[in-house]
Design an enzyme around this catalytic site. Structure first.
Site, PDB file in Angstrom:
ATOM      1  N   CYS A 105       0.800  -1.229   0.000  1.00 50.07           N
ATOM      2  CA  CYS A 105       0.000   0.000   0.000  1.00 50.07           C
ATOM      3  C   CYS A 105       0.840   1.289   0.000  1.00 50.07           C
ATOM      4  CB  CYS A 105      -0.976  -0.032   1.173  1.00 50.07           C
ATOM      5  SG  CYS A 105      -2.376   1.084   0.939  1.00 50.07           S
ATOM      6  N   HIS A 202      -3.326  -5.559   2.986  1.00 51.64           N
ATOM      7  CA  HIS A 202      -2.877  -5.699   4.374  1.00 51.64           C
ATOM      8  C   HIS A 202      -3.521  -6.962   4.950  1.00 51.64           C
ATOM      9  CE1 HIS A 202      -1.774  -1.360   4.415  1.00 51.64           C
ATOM     10  NE2 HIS A 202      -2.886  -1.183   3.741  1.00 51.64           N
TER      11      HIS A 202
HETATM   12  N1  GLN Z   1      -2.189   6.877   2.462  1.00 52.65           N
HETATM   13  C1  GLN Z   1      -2.304   6.036   1.296  1.00 52.65           C
HETATM   14  C2  GLN Z   1      -3.693   6.047   0.723  1.00 52.65           C
HETATM   15  O1  GLN Z   1      -4.655   6.370   1.409  1.00 52.65           O
HETATM   16  C3  GLN Z   1      -1.893   4.627   1.664  1.00 52.65           C
HETATM   17  C4  GLN Z   1      -2.878   3.945   2.576  1.00 52.65           C
HETATM   18  C5  GLN Z   1      -2.391   2.643   3.131  1.00 52.65           C
HETATM   19  O2  GLN Z   1      -1.203   2.366   3.186  1.00 52.65           O
HETATM   20  N2  GLN Z   1      -3.324   1.834   3.611  1.00 52.65           N
HETATM   21  O3  GLN Z   1      -3.873   5.730  -0.425  1.00 52.65           O
END
Ligand code: GLN
Length: 250
Positions: A105, A202
């Protein structure tokens, strides 16, 4: 009695050094669990695991065999951006040299060209992956099932506002069978380049997807020792975790 090899012990097939990038700022929805899975599976395969954390301002460790990176809020990505740029060279060299990496992510986005956040700032990436990410007002949240050629069905959980588009220099990790993945348009999830696996998922990802964990371990062992001799992992819990995750609604 535990049959775990100890560092330098006569039964160990060798040491594999795993470095988790920025766990202080980039570690949400259980991403540190990926490191714990590698530690356990390395032990089952007969290798001696060494888990290291790398945070902003740290000295970059020598002799890295596997790189892991997790997700984070946009604010966490802003915190690490300068330090990450200062490590672009070493990380690119490792990726080009075939070091196995798993980036999730937020660090998936920053291993790409840039992340243009929803509120304006553009966070530059390190360009290992030919992808770009644009923040949107839509949050993509929920359980995901991905069909992949390399790892079978991949299961996990996504929560992101950034939407990622792949360039011609990478291929997708797979195609979404449930959930959204990279963006709301093309049905692709994640990216693959050399031995880098990038994904939005995740959960953590590796407890439910041991095929990816073993890919990272095999690649690391082959790169370091020229060969990988598998052991006998106990997959009972990952089988249960997969069954449970596959039944979850979106
Ligand atoms: N901040 C980034 C987004 O919202 C990554 C989010 C995350 O790692 N879950 O796209």
């Amino acid at each position: 009695m535990s049959a775990e090899p100890t560092a330098g012990g006569p039964d160990s097939k060798g040491t594999i050094r795993v470095v988790q990038l920025y766990p202080r700022d980039m570690n949400i929805y259980g991403d540190w669990g990926n490191a714990l899975v590698l530690r356990q599976r390395l032990t089952w395969h007969g290798y001696t695991p060494e888990l290291l954390e790398y945070n902003v301002g740290d000295e970059f460790p020598e002799g890295v065999d596997i790189i892991l990176g997790g997700g984070g809020q946009d604010s966490g990505q802003l915190v690490i951006q300068d330090d990450l740029q200062s490590r672009a060279g070493v990380l690119t060299d490792l990726a080009e040299d075939g070091a196995p990496m798993l980036v999730i992510c937020g660090l998936y986005q920053l291993f790409g060209r840039f992340f243009k956040t929803r509120t304006g700032p553009v966070i530059p990436g390190i360009g290992i992956l030919d992808v770009e990410t644009h923040g949107t007002d839509e949050r993509l949240i929920g359980n995901v099932k991905v069909t992949t050629d390399e790892f079978g069905e991949v299961l996990g959980y996504e929560n992101h506002s950034g939407q990622t588009t792949l360039g011609s220099g990478v291929r997708p990790l797979g195609t979404v069978a449930k959930g959204t993945g990279n963006n709301s348009n093309d049905g692709h999830e994640g990216a693959r380049y050399r031995n880098v696996v990038a994904s939005y998922l995740h959960g953590s990802l590796l407890p439910k997807n041991p095929a990816i964990a073993d890919f990272l371990i095999r690649t690391a062992a082959e790169r370091k020792y020229g060969t990988f001799v598998p052991g006998t992992p106990d997959d009972r819990y990952s089988v249960l975790a997969r069954e449970h995750a596959a039944r979850r609604p979106r």
